[in-house]
Write an enzyme that holds these catalytic residues in place. Structure first.
Site, PDB file in Angstrom:
ATOM      1  N   PRO A 100       0.838  -1.204   0.000  1.00 12.17           N
ATOM      2  CA  PRO A 100       0.000   0.000   0.000  1.00 12.17           C
ATOM      3  C   PRO A 100       0.870   1.251   0.000  1.00 12.17           C
ATOM      4  O   PRO A 100       1.917   1.290   0.651  1.00 12.17           O
ATOM      5  CB  PRO A 100      -0.807  -0.119   1.299  1.00 12.17           C
ATOM      6  CG  PRO A 100      -0.026  -1.040   2.173  1.00 12.17           C
ATOM      7  CD  PRO A 100       0.703  -1.979   1.247  1.00 12.17           C
ATOM      8  N   GLY A 106       7.093   1.112   3.178  1.00 10.34           N
ATOM      9  CA  GLY A 106       8.234   1.253   2.266  1.00 10.34           C
ATOM     10  C   GLY A 106       7.881   1.015   0.811  1.00 10.34           C
ATOM     11  O   GLY A 106       8.694   0.457   0.065  1.00 10.34           O
ATOM     12  N   ASP A 151      14.953   1.979   5.161  1.00  8.22           N
ATOM     13  CA  ASP A 151      14.001   1.314   4.255  1.00  8.22           C
ATOM     14  C   ASP A 151      14.722   0.563   3.129  1.00  8.22           C
ATOM     15  O   ASP A 151      14.487  -0.621   2.907  1.00  8.22           O
ATOM     16  CB  ASP A 151      13.047   2.344   3.618  1.00  8.22           C
ATOM     17  CG  ASP A 151      11.920   2.750   4.543  1.00  8.22           C
ATOM     18  OD1 ASP A 151      12.073   2.558   5.760  1.00  8.22           O
ATOM     19  OD2 ASP A 151      10.902   3.257   4.049  1.00  8.22           O
TER      20      ASP A 151
HETATM   21  O1  PMV Z   1       7.137   5.730   6.436  1.00  8.68           O
HETATM   22  P1  PMV Z   1       8.330   4.963   5.958  1.00  8.68           P
HETATM   23  O2  PMV Z   1       8.052   3.578   5.582  1.00  8.68           O
HETATM   24  O3  PMV Z   1       9.043   5.686   4.855  1.00  8.68           O
HETATM   25  O4  PMV Z   1       9.363   4.901   7.195  1.00  8.68           O
HETATM   26  C1  PMV Z   1       9.899   6.095   7.667  1.00  8.68           C
HETATM   27  C2  PMV Z   1      10.819   5.911   8.811  1.00  8.68           C
HETATM   28  C3  PMV Z   1      11.346   7.229   9.394  1.00  8.68           C
HETATM   29  O5  PMV Z   1      12.218   6.879  10.471  1.00  8.68           O
HETATM   30  C4  PMV Z   1      10.214   8.073   9.939  1.00  8.68           C
HETATM   31  C5  PMV Z   1      12.102   8.046   8.361  1.00  8.68           C
HETATM   32  C6  PMV Z   1      13.434   7.462   7.943  1.00  8.68           C
HETATM   33  O6  PMV Z   1      13.985   7.952   6.959  1.00  8.68           O
HETATM   34  O7  PMV Z   1      13.975   6.578   8.640  1.00  8.68           O
END
Ligand code: PMV
Length: 311
Positions: A100, A106, A151
């Site tokens: 999603p 990610g 990610d």
């Molecule tokens: O929302 P996502 O899946 O992109 O995860 C972000 C994780 C954070 O720690 C908020 C940002 C990052 O770059 O690590």
């Protein structure tokens, strides 16, 4: 025709604090994937990309917008890296994803990883995990400016990781982890919640640094519990981390409701995952409680529920 795929991911502990040099723990979600298919075409059309889930079809040299630029850059970076002259190629690339979008799983990194791998494979160059991770990191920077790198790393290696500022330790869970993921149905851009946290940090650095230190403590203790196969301790740390993310201001009513529902249905712990502000939550469970937790999440309004076992 060449096909490649990539997993999605959830962050178990440490999101946001990881952007500020603290450690975090993330695991791949191998059941929820993105795919890329590459065909050589005979016409001299150049490189055409069809992104099914975006409902978009465009060429590599089309004027970019926010949505297609990361995909165009992933293709360009990969070809540059492999030293293939872009002008010499006529390719049709199709992208499909079950991840999603904008929900903390990610999706951008997953699609980009599948794309990078499929192009490499199609041109008879195997792209290893380190290369894929580095190429996708460049794309992540277009998505959200200051990505921590977690990610692209967890997705490219498709292994549980402990991560801090580019330092990676692969983790072997002492017991399989049963994870139930609930999607609140509300999209949220990581870039926005990261900016929100940055603003909070600017306004009160001492308080936010203290929260990051607490989150780091959860991540370190969680790594140990994961490796030792201690799901009860790990679950408690997930819940503690959620409370800290609430204080950081990145949860939402819908996420809190799903976290509560999972806990009431027997989860060992639950928290929002990823950027927050919407998107997904993740619950750790004993295997026998997974059906009840999945039902409880659906009843509490989850738009989709995913189940994964991490070994
Ligand atoms: O929302 P996502 O899946 O992109 O995860 C972000 C994780 C954070 O720690 C908020 C940002 C990052 O770059 O690590």
């Amino acid at each position: 025709m060449t096909i490649a795929s990539a997993a999605s991911k959830v962050i178990l502990l440490g999101e946001h604090a990881v952007v500020y040099g603290r450690p975090a723990v993330a695991v791949p979600v191998s059941e929820v994937r993105a795919w890329a298919e590459v065909n050589t075409i005979l016409s001299e059309e150049g490189i055409c990309i069809y992104a099914e889930d975006l409902g978009r079809s465009f060429r590599l040299d089309d004027p970019p917008d926010e949505t297609i630029l990361p995909l165009q850059e992933a293709v360009r970076n990969t070809l540059r890296n492999l030293r293939f002259p872009i002008e010499a190629l006529s390719l049709e690339i199709r992208l499909r994803s079950r991840v999603p979008m904008a929900r903390g799983m990610g999706s951008g990194a997953s699609v980009a990883t599948a794309l990078v791998r499929a192009i490499g494979k199609h041109l008879c160059h195997s792209i290893d995990a380190a290369q894929a991770s580095a190429l996708v990191f460049q794309v992540e920077r277009i998505f959200h400016g200051t990505p921590s790198g977690i990610d692209n790393t967890v997705i490219a290696y498709e292994k549980p990781i402990w991560y801090r500022q580019g330092e990676v330790v692969f983790l072997r869970p002492g017991e399989p982890l049963h994870l139930v993921i609930g999607d609140s149905g509300t999209p949220s851009r990581t870039r926005d919640t990261v900016a929100q946290v940055r603003e909070k940090h600017r306004a009160d650095p001492a308080a936010v640094e203290a929260l990051f230190d607490e989150i780091a403590r959860c991540a370190e203790a969680g790594r140990e519990a994961l490796e030792q196969g201690n799901p009860i301790t790990l679950g408690g740390l997930l819940s503690e981390n959620h409370a800290l993310l609430q204080r950081l201001g990145v949860s939402s009513e819908a996420l809190d409701a799903l976290v509560m529902a999972a806990r009431r249905a027997g989860a060992l712990g639950a928290k929002l995952t990823g950027g927050g502000g919407g998107g997904c939550m993740v619950a750790l469970a004993f295997e026998e409680d997974v059906p009840a937790i999945s039902e409880a999440l659906a009843a509490a309004g989850a738009q989709s529920v995913y189940y994964t076992v991490v070994m």
